[in-house]
Write an enzyme that holds these catalytic residues in place. Structure first.
Site, PDB file in Angstrom:
ATOM      1  N   SER A 210       0.793  -1.236   0.000  1.00  0.00           N
ATOM      2  CA  SER A 210       0.000   0.000   0.000  1.00  0.00           C
ATOM      3  C   SER A 210       0.820   1.279   0.000  1.00  0.00           C
ATOM      4  O   SER A 210       0.309   2.348  -0.304  1.00  0.00           O
ATOM      5  CB  SER A 210      -0.916   0.012   1.221  1.00  0.00           C
ATOM      6  OG  SER A 210      -0.155  -0.094   2.408  1.00  0.00           O
TER       7      SER A 210
ATOM      8  N   HIS B 147      -5.139  -4.235  -1.870  1.00  0.00           N
ATOM      9  CA  HIS B 147      -4.940  -3.230  -2.926  1.00  0.00           C
ATOM     10  C   HIS B 147      -4.900  -3.845  -4.318  1.00  0.00           C
ATOM     11  O   HIS B 147      -4.673  -3.133  -5.298  1.00  0.00           O
ATOM     12  CB  HIS B 147      -3.647  -2.445  -2.666  1.00  0.00           C
ATOM     13  CG  HIS B 147      -3.751  -1.566  -1.458  1.00  0.00           C
ATOM     14  ND1 HIS B 147      -4.180  -0.260  -1.509  1.00  0.00           N
ATOM     15  CD2 HIS B 147      -3.535  -1.840  -0.148  1.00  0.00           C
ATOM     16  CE1 HIS B 147      -4.195   0.248  -0.297  1.00  0.00           C
ATOM     17  NE2 HIS B 147      -3.811  -0.695   0.553  1.00  0.00           N
TER      18      HIS B 147
ATOM     19  N   LYS C 211     -11.691  -0.507  -0.723  1.00  0.00           N
ATOM     20  CA  LYS C 211     -10.876   0.097  -1.789  1.00  0.00           C
ATOM     21  C   LYS C 211     -11.608  -0.088  -3.130  1.00  0.00           C
ATOM     22  O   LYS C 211     -12.490   0.704  -3.442  1.00  0.00           O
ATOM     23  CB  LYS C 211      -9.472  -0.492  -1.730  1.00  0.00           C
ATOM     24  CG  LYS C 211      -8.925  -0.321  -0.283  1.00  0.00           C
ATOM     25  CD  LYS C 211      -7.531  -0.669  -0.088  1.00  0.00           C
ATOM     26  CE  LYS C 211      -7.160  -0.788   1.381  1.00  0.00           C
ATOM     27  NZ  LYS C 211      -7.397   0.411   2.193  1.00  0.00           N
TER      28      LYS C 211
HETATM   29  C1  LIG Z   1      -2.753  -4.280   2.979  1.00  0.00           C
HETATM   30  C2  LIG Z   1      -3.922  -3.835   3.782  1.00  0.00           C
HETATM   31  N1  LIG Z   1      -4.616  -4.746   4.487  1.00  0.00           N
HETATM   32  C3  LIG Z   1      -5.675  -4.386   5.237  1.00  0.00           C
HETATM   33  C4  LIG Z   1      -6.085  -3.082   5.314  1.00  0.00           C
HETATM   34  C5  LIG Z   1      -7.239  -2.698   6.199  1.00  0.00           C
HETATM   35  O1  LIG Z   1      -8.377  -2.503   5.448  1.00  0.00           O
HETATM   36  P1  LIG Z   1      -9.563  -1.547   5.952  1.00  0.00           P
HETATM   37  O2  LIG Z   1      -9.043  -0.147   5.920  1.00  0.00           O
HETATM   38  O3  LIG Z   1     -10.618  -1.801   4.947  1.00  0.00           O
HETATM   39  O4  LIG Z   1      -9.929  -1.954   7.334  1.00  0.00           O
HETATM   40  C6  LIG Z   1      -5.418  -2.107   4.585  1.00  0.00           C
HETATM   41  C7  LIG Z   1      -5.868  -0.711   4.636  1.00  0.00           C
HETATM   42  O5  LIG Z   1      -5.326   0.181   4.099  1.00  0.00           O
HETATM   43  C8  LIG Z   1      -4.301  -2.491   3.805  1.00  0.00           C
HETATM   44  O6  LIG Z   1      -3.604  -1.585   3.097  1.00  0.00           O
END
Ligand SMILES: Cc1ncc(COP(=O)(O)O)c(C=O)c1O
Length: 406
Positions: free
Chosen positions: A185, A213, A244
């Site tokens: 990310s 992502h 996302k």
């Molecule tokens: C790689 C990754 N996993 C999990 C999450 C968590 O997702 P959420 O923001 O939908 O709770 C994110 C959030 O940016 C992320 O980048």
């Protein structure tokens, strides 16, 4: 000593940025107009810092589904699925996700963060080993902290280092569970998943891939990096988020593992948190349908991502290693990141400041994320603003004038 005194240096920094109008952590949009535009006061802002990869937040079928489900089933579930029951929509979305991935089992969590907490903390137990990529998202690290497994970090995107660490653990009892992400990310780089899958097979480990992502972004049908790399059979669990490319909120995992239903009664972030409201669930299922039936969105996203990446690279910004919907420019310091961020916002462009501990190698980043909903003109305007303001702030190593690609 006050309870919050330990945060004094951070609080001081926060106050300073607030006073100077350079605090990216308190931005509020007065009105959001579309997936790509919002208003702050009477200023129209181009949004280049959301994760709205497919631009589905204003899709009519997504909105209509949310409204219809809210009208028919109410605003919320007011409890956890274990204690207070599931609604039909939860099961239906789980079936839709399992069908999309061709897996037997799907499980929905209230956030992507909780999906990682819930799966990672339960899959690897007390005598097991978790092997985490060093650049893992906070939710993966927090999942490891919530569980009882021994945690080993391996060098980011290094199958060799993973293999070395698994070799050292070869005679240790317990299962070995590897966790990697599809697209990372912060810098938008992809995992070398085929090589990781080969290491997993060699050492008889399990593989969990967080496609947060990369869902809807990579792969012929949008299933993510596992699909693109042709290693879906090696991924024992896929984790993802609705926040996302699906434009909502929530998280999930899918698997073919026999007996996975038991996770519902051992995973604390699933058991002890209220389930998603009917409107969110219905919107997500509609968004998944759009993702599956409109591959042109993915194509458009890829074109936009490449356009932004090439444009910023041509200006002389140092970027992540490859084009992806996450395009981050490396800044010489956090102050430079705050400065460029504020100048861009002032000029009507919203991006993200990303700093340690969220970023790898202590980098200060100005992070952009691209949407299929951006027009070429919007991407070109963003590049032009980066060029103009980057040059004014002395942040460009080269300063070629930006000429929009045809
Ligand atoms: C790689 C990754 N996993 C999990 C999450 C968590 O997702 P959420 O923001 O939908 O709770 C994110 C959030 O940016 C992320 O980048």
């Amino acid at each position: 000593m006050g309870l919050l005194d330990k945060f004094a240096p951070l609080a001081e920094q926060y106050r300073r940025h607030e006073a100077a109008g350079t605090n990216p952590f308190t931005v509020a949009f007065d009105r959001v107009l579309s997936p790509t535009e919002a208003m702050i006061g009477d200023k129209r802002i181009l949004l280049l810092g959301t994760n709205n990869y497919l631009g589905l937040t204003y899709d009519p079928s997504v909105i209509d589904s949310a409204i219809a489900a809210t009208r028919s089933s109410g605003s919320g579930t007011t409890g956890s699925r274990i204690a207070n029951g599931s609604y039909g929509g939860h099961r239906s979305l789980e079936r839709a996700l399992a069908d999309f991935y061709g897996r037997k089992h799907g499980m929905v969590f209230s956030t992507g963060y909780q999906a990682n907490l819930g799966i990672i903390s339960t899959l690897a137990g007390k005598n097991d080993h978790l092997l985490l990529d060093a650049d893992s998202h906070a939710s993966i690290y927090d999942g490891a902290r919530l569980g009882y497994a021994q945690v080993t970090r391996f060098r980011h995107n290094s199958p060799e280092d993973l293999a070395n660490r698994l070799r050292r653990l070869k005679d240790e009892p317990g299962d070995k569970v590897i966790v990697v992400e599809g697209i990372y990310s912060m810098l938008g780089d992809k995992a070398p998943l085929r090589e990781f899958a080969a290491v997993k097979r060699e050492y008889g480990a399990y593989l969990v891939v967080d496609e947060a992502h990369s869902l809807g972004v990579l792969g012929e049908t949008g299933r993510g990096l596992t699909e693109e790399a042709g290693v879906e059979a090696d991924a024992d669990f896929i984790i993802g988020t609705f926040s996302k490319s699906l434009g909502g909120v929530g998280g999930f995992c899918v698997t073919d593992m026999e007996g996975a239903e038991v996770l519902r009664v051992v995973s604390r972030p699933y058991m002890f948190s209220a389930s998603l409201p009917p409107g969110v669930i219905a919107a997500t299922e509609a968004a998944l349908h759009e993702l599956r039936t409109r591959p042109e969105l993915r194509q458009r996203l890829t074109e936009n991502a490449q356009r932004l990446y090439r444009g910023l690279a041509a200006l002389g910004f140092e970027l992540g290693p490859e084009p992806s919907p996450v395009v981050s420019a490396v800044m010489p310091s956090p102050e430079a990141a705050f400065g460029l961020w504020a100048a861009l916002l002032q000029a009507g462009l919203y991006t993200n400041v990303s700093l340690p501990p969220a970023t790898p190698k202590g980098l200060a980043l100005l992070r952009s994320s691209v949407s299929a909903a951006h027009s070429r003109a919007q991407i070109d305007r963003a590049i032009a603003l980066f060029g103009e303001l980057g040059a004014r702030l002395g942040l460009l190593t080269r300063s070629e004038a930006f000429a929009p690609a045809k």
